[in-house]
Design a protein around this motif. Structure first.
Motif, short mmCIF file in Angstrom:
data_model
loop_
_atom_site.label_atom_id
_atom_site.label_comp_id
_atom_site.label_asym_id
_atom_site.label_seq_id
_atom_site.Cartn_x
_atom_site.Cartn_y
_atom_site.Cartn_z
N CYS A 67 0.83 -1.21 0.00
CA CYS A 67 0.00 0.00 0.00
C CYS A 67 0.86 1.26 0.00
O CYS A 67 0.60 2.22 -0.74
N HIS A 68 1.90 1.27 0.81
CA HIS A 68 2.80 2.42 0.87
C HIS A 68 3.44 2.67 -0.49
O HIS A 68 3.56 3.83 -0.93
N LEU B 107 -0.63 4.89 -0.95
CA LEU B 107 -1.76 4.90 -0.04
C LEU B 107 -1.28 5.11 1.39
O LEU B 107 -0.19 4.67 1.76
N ARG B 108 -2.11 5.77 2.18
CA ARG B 108 -1.77 6.03 3.58
C ARG B 108 -2.54 5.07 4.49
O ARG B 108 -3.71 4.82 4.28
N ASP C 280 -5.22 6.19 6.99
CA ASP C 280 -6.14 7.17 6.40
C ASP C 280 -6.90 6.62 5.20
O ASP C 280 -8.11 6.85 5.06
N ASP C 281 -6.20 5.89 4.31
CA ASP C 281 -6.85 5.33 3.12
C ASP C 281 -7.32 3.89 3.34
O ASP C 281 -8.39 3.51 2.86
N LYS D 80 5.68 0.43 11.20
CA LYS D 80 5.22 1.79 10.89
C LYS D 80 4.10 1.72 9.85
O LYS D 80 4.34 1.36 8.72
N SER E 151 -2.55 1.37 13.16
CA SER E 151 -2.89 0.92 11.81
C SER E 151 -4.38 0.79 11.55
O SER E 151 -4.82 0.78 10.39
#
Length: 345
Positions: A258-259, A263-264, A267-268, A284, A326
Motif C-alpha cells: 500500500c505504501h 496509499l496512507r 487514512d486510506d 510503521k 494501523s
C-alpha cells in the motif's frame, strides 16, 4: 498368542475399545481410570501379547517438535518460533531434551523419528493428511498445537473469536468495505478465523462478497504472496477501506505494498493482523492485532506430554484485541463554524 508383527498401542486401544491415552494410563498404573477399565485393558493386552516393555514409564526421555516445511521456515513464520520457545522452556524445566524436525509429504517420517530417538511428539501447525497419518503411525504420544485431528489432544487459541473481534473492530470504525487476506483454508486456525470474519459481517448486516476475501498464492514466496493479495484487492472496482489479515506478517507485507502505491495507512486503508508478534508493535504504523499467549501454546503441549496427559481434548486459549495506529478510524470532517446570528435591537 503374541502377534508376530508386534502389537502397537494403537491396535491395543482399538481392540479394547478405548483411547490411546486410556491404554497408556492403564499400562502405567496411573490414576484417573476405573478398575474395570484398567482390568479390561490389561486383559486385552495379555490376549494380544502386547509387549509392555515398549511403553515408556515416567516422563519422556526425548521430545521431538515437528514442523511442516510447506509453511516455510521458522524465520519466515515467527509465530511458531514462539511456540517452539515455549515448548523448550517446559522441557528444560523438566529435564527433557527437545529436538526439532521439519516434515513434508513424502518424507519417511518414522525413520526420521527413530533417528531422533524420540518417545513423545509435539506437532505444530497444519500437516496434510499424508504427513498426519505418518506421524500417527509412529505410535508415540502426540499433542498438536495450532492444528486439530479427531482423537488427538490439541491446543489452540480461540481462532473463531479472534477473527470475529478483529472484523468487528474494523466495522465499528465505520469501514464500508472490509476485506480479508487468508492463508490456506484447509488449515484449522485459518478456517476458524475466516468463519469469525464472516460471522462479524453477518451480525453487522453486511452482505458477504467473495471478491473481498482473498487467499495467499501458495506458488509465491511468503512476502510476495502478501503483496500479491493486496494488489488483487486494490484492483477491485471499489477497493477495500479496511483489511483483516490472518497473521501479522501478511498484514505487514500488504501494508508495504500500500505504501508503495501511495496509499496512507490508516487514512486510506485500515489494517489489523493476528498473533501479536514482536515486530507488530514496532512496525510503521504500529499494527493492530489479535493477541494470544503463543509461548503458552508450546508450554501446555509439552507439559501434557511430560505428564502423560494425552487424552483427546481440544483446549482453547483466550485471545485479546490490541488496537494500535494501523486501524485507527479516519477522523471525522471538521464541523463548519457557524456565524453567530446578528443581535436585533
Amino acid at each position: 498368542m503374541a502377534d508376530k508383527r508386534g502389537v502397537t498401542i494403537r491396535e491395543l486401544a482399538q481392540a479394547a475399545g478405548v483411547s490411546i491415552g486410556t491404554v497408556s494410563r492403564a499400562l502405567k498404573g496411573q490414576p484417573g481410570l476405573s478398575e474395570q477399565t484398567r482390568a479390561q485393558v490389561m486383559e486385552v493386552a495379555q490376549q494380544l501379547g502386547y509387549d509392555t516393555a515398549k511403553l515408556r514409564t515416567g516422563k519422556p526421555r526425548r521430545m521431538l517438535f515437528l514442523y511442516s516445511r510447506h509453511m516455510g521456515s521458522l524465520a519466515s513464520n515467527p509465530f511458531y518460533s514462539y511456540v517452539l520457545h515455549g515448548a523448550e522452556t517446559a522441557c528444560r524445566e523438566a529435564g527433557v531434551p527437545l529436538s526439532l524436525m521439519s516434515v513434508v509429504a513424502g518424507d519417511d517420517v518414522a525413520a526420521q523419528v527413530r533417528r531422533h530417538e524420540a518417545d513423545a511428539l509435539l506437532g505444530a501447525g497444519y500437516m496434510d493428511p499424508e504427513v498426519m497419518d505418518a506421524v500417527r503411525q509412529c505410535d508415540l504420544p502426540l499433542v498438536l498445537v495450532d492444528h486439530f485431528h479427531p482423537g488427538i489432544r490439541s491446543i489452540n487459541d480461540d481462532n473463531l473469536l479472534g477473527g470475529w473481534l478483529a472484523t468487528k473492530h474494523l466495522l465499528e470504525g465505520s469501514a464500508q468495505r472490509v476485506a480479508a487476506i487468508f492463508g490456506p483454508l484447509a488449515h484449522y486456525s485459518t478456517s476458524l478465523r475466516a468463519k469469525g470474519f464472516r460471522r462479524a459481517l453477518f451480525e453487522a448486516g453486511r452482505l458477504f462478497d467473495p471478491d473481498y476475501e482473498v487467499t495467499l498464492d501458495p506458488a509465491l514466496d511468503y512476502r510476495e504472496a502478501g503483496r500479491d493479495a493486496m494488489r488483487r484487492l486494490l484492483a477491485l472496482p471499489e477497493p477495500p477501506d479496511a483489511v483483516f489479515a490472518y497473521n501479522d506478517s501478511t498484514a505487514m507485507h500488504a501494508i508495504e505494498y500500500c505504501h508503495e502505491q501511495g496509499l496512507r495507512v490508516p487514512d486510506d486503508v485500515r489494517f489489523i493482523g493476528y498473533d501479536d508478534i514482536e515486530a507488530a508493535a514496532r512496525f510503521k504504523p504500529p499494527l493492530s492485532t489479535v493477541k494470544m499467549d503463543k509461548e503458552a501454546l508450546g508450554q501446555l503441549a509439552a507439559r501434557a506430554l511430560i505428564e502423560g496427559d494425552t487424552e483427546p481434548n481440544d483446549a482453547w486459549l483466550p485471545v485479546e484485541l490490541v488496537v494500535r495506529e494501523s486501524s485507527a478510524p479516519a477522523a471525522p470532517p471538521p464541523t463548519p463554524a457557524r456565524r453567530p446570528r446578528k443581535q436585533t435591537a
